[in-house]
Every structure is written in C-alpha cells, then in structure tokens.
Scaffold this active site. Structure first.
Site, mmCIF file in Angstrom:
data_model
loop_
_atom_site.group_PDB
_atom_site.id
_atom_site.type_symbol
_atom_site.label_atom_id
_atom_site.label_comp_id
_atom_site.label_asym_id
_atom_site.label_seq_id
_atom_site.Cartn_x
_atom_site.Cartn_y
_atom_site.Cartn_z
ATOM 1 C CG ASP A 10 -6.727 2.764 -7.337
ATOM 2 O OD1 ASP A 10 -6.375 1.648 -7.738
ATOM 3 O OD2 ASP A 10 -6.115 3.401 -6.452
ATOM 4 C CG ASP A 12 -4.524 -1.616 -3.379
ATOM 5 O OD1 ASP A 12 -5.262 -2.166 -2.551
ATOM 6 O OD2 ASP A 12 -3.925 -2.242 -4.280
ATOM 7 C CG ASN A 119 -3.652 -9.894 -3.189
ATOM 8 O OD1 ASN A 119 -3.778 -11.094 -2.952
ATOM 9 N ND2 ASN A 119 -2.473 -9.347 -3.431
HETATM 10 C C1 BG6 Z 1 -2.047 -1.561 -6.995
HETATM 11 C C2 BG6 Z 1 -1.188 -0.924 -5.941
HETATM 12 O O1 BG6 Z 1 -3.391 -1.314 -6.729
HETATM 13 O O2 BG6 Z 1 -1.835 -2.976 -7.056
HETATM 14 C C3 BG6 Z 1 0.261 -1.308 -6.129
HETATM 15 O O3 BG6 Z 1 -1.319 0.477 -6.014
HETATM 16 C C4 BG6 Z 1 0.404 -2.823 -6.196
HETATM 17 O O4 BG6 Z 1 1.010 -0.797 -5.056
HETATM 18 C C5 BG6 Z 1 -0.489 -3.373 -7.308
HETATM 19 O O5 BG6 Z 1 1.747 -3.187 -6.456
HETATM 20 C C6 BG6 Z 1 -0.425 -4.890 -7.440
HETATM 21 O O6 BG6 Z 1 -0.982 -5.485 -6.310
HETATM 22 P P1 BG6 Z 1 -0.929 -7.037 -5.975
HETATM 23 O O7 BG6 Z 1 -1.880 -7.189 -4.825
HETATM 24 O O8 BG6 Z 1 -1.401 -7.772 -7.214
HETATM 25 O O9 BG6 Z 1 0.466 -7.364 -5.655
HETATM 26 MG MG MG Z 2 -4.216 3.277 -5.646
#
Ligand code: BG6
Ligand code: MG
Length: 216
Positions: A10, A12, A119
C-alpha cells in the site's frame, strides 16, 4: 517452507505519511460542510477511495448532496491534497521502508504497489522509488476498492505470482481485509489493526528475515 513470491505495498501510510495529508484535506472539507470530523472517524476512510470517502463523511454528517456538488467537493479535497503532495521528496519516505523495499527487491522477490489513490504515480515518482516496484496498480485500474480484494489480486496477477505466495503490506483495516479476502498474508503496520498475520508497530520494524519466519 513456504516461499514469498511477491510483496504488495500500500502507499499512503505505509511508504510515506500521505495518510496524514488525506486526513488534513478531509478535515478541512468536513469543516467547510459543517460536519464533525476527528481521527477516530478518519480511520474509516483509510484505504477507501475518494468518492466513497466523501459519501461516508456526508453520511456521518447526515447530509445529502447532488452528484454535481459531490464532484465539486471531491475535486476541492483533491486540489488541497495535490498542493500538499507537490513538494514531496525522498526525505518523506517513512523510516525503514526504503531499506525494507530494497531488501525485498534484491532478494529476487517481485514487488508491486497496490494503492487506492489516483495520485499514486506522482507520489512514487517524487519519492524516487519507481525502480523498486515491478508493477503499479492504482485506483484507475480497478473497479472495486478495498476492502474488496480486487486490487491485491490484480497486483499478484500482474506480477504473475499466486495469491498464496504474496504478502500485502497495509496500514488500513479496509486494506488488511482486502488482503485476507485475496488469500494472502497480511502484514499490518499499526498496532490497532485487526486480523493481520503479522503486525508491526511502525515501518522501522519491517525486515525480511522476520517476515520470512512468519510466512513459512
Ligand atoms: C488511499 C488512502 O490510499 O487512497 C485514502 O488511504 C484515499 O485515504 C484514497 O482516500 C484515494 O486517494 P486519492 O488520492 O485518489 O484521492
Ligand atoms: Mg494506507
């Protein structure tokens, strides 16, 4: 002895502390919408996709919005988040994670990213770790988010490795559940996680020797 064939990371909260940026960005938005928001509630959003997270926040605040308004707020949260990740550098790697990823890669085990974030690509580029990942599976490549196992199964498939030979590394409960539903070994980062096969307090405790012993 069972051999580890693939490690699926993973992003984040495991590789870098962007989980904190997601928290701050959602908190700001919730305040704007006059919805109570704290760290306990935020745990439910970890690992969960952007629009699904917004839906959970709205449900939590007992608010309903039109699809157009939801798109507006989701993209507003993302704009704030993107500003926060714009100056990420390799210094933002969580302690010990680079060494662990290098150890895994140099031992010949395949590696992949399995991130619910759209992202993910710019973040791993700024962190300077693209060479340590054989495959990248992000939110744009799947239909069902964590806790559905799809993202981990897809990562294993792209690595051409059996699910039973893969380890998923997660800081979110939804992620641990996705890994277990995929039939993989779950390595949880964070003591509050449940149902993981091995739980470490933080990324400094990650090492291949201990993982191999538990996986066997
Ligand atoms: C995950 C995070 O990796 O990505 C979440 O743990 C987040 O908190 C999700 O909402 C989506 O991310 P993004 O960058 O596409 O808004
Ligand atoms: Mg995570």
């Amino acid at each position: 002895m069972n051999e580890i064939k693939g490690v699926l990371f993973d992003l984040d909260g495991v590789i870098t502390d962007t989980a904190e940026y997601h928290y701050e960005a959602w908190k700001k938005l919730a305040e704007e919408l006059d919805i109570p928001f704290d760290r306990e509630f935020n745990e439910k959003l970890k690992g969960v996709g952007r629009m699904e997270s917004l839906n959970l926040i709205l449900e939590h605040g007992g608010k309903e919005l039109s699809e157009t308004d939801k798109e507006y707020y989701a993209s507003k949260k993302n704009d704030h988040y993107k500003t926060m990740i714009s100056d990420i550098t390799p210094n933002d790697l969580l302690p010990g994670i680079l060494e662990f990823m290098e150890e895994v890669k140099s031992s010949g085990i395949k590696t992949a990213l399995a991130s619910s974030s759209k992202n993910a690509q710019p973040v791993i580029e700024r962190l300077g770790i693209t060479h340590l990942l054989d495959e990248v599976v992000d939110a744009s490549k799947i239909e069902r988010g964590k806790p559905n196992p799809e993202i981990f199964l897809k990562a294993a498939e792209q690595l051409r490795q059996p699910a039973s030979g893969c380890v998923g590394v997660e800081d979110a409960q939804a992620g641990v559940e996705a890994i277990k539903s995929a039939g993989m070994f779950a390595l949880g980062v964070g003591e509050s996680l449940k149902k993981a096969d091995w739980i470490v307090r933080d990324t400094t405790e990650l090492n291949l020797e201990d993982l191999r012993q538990r996986f066997a």
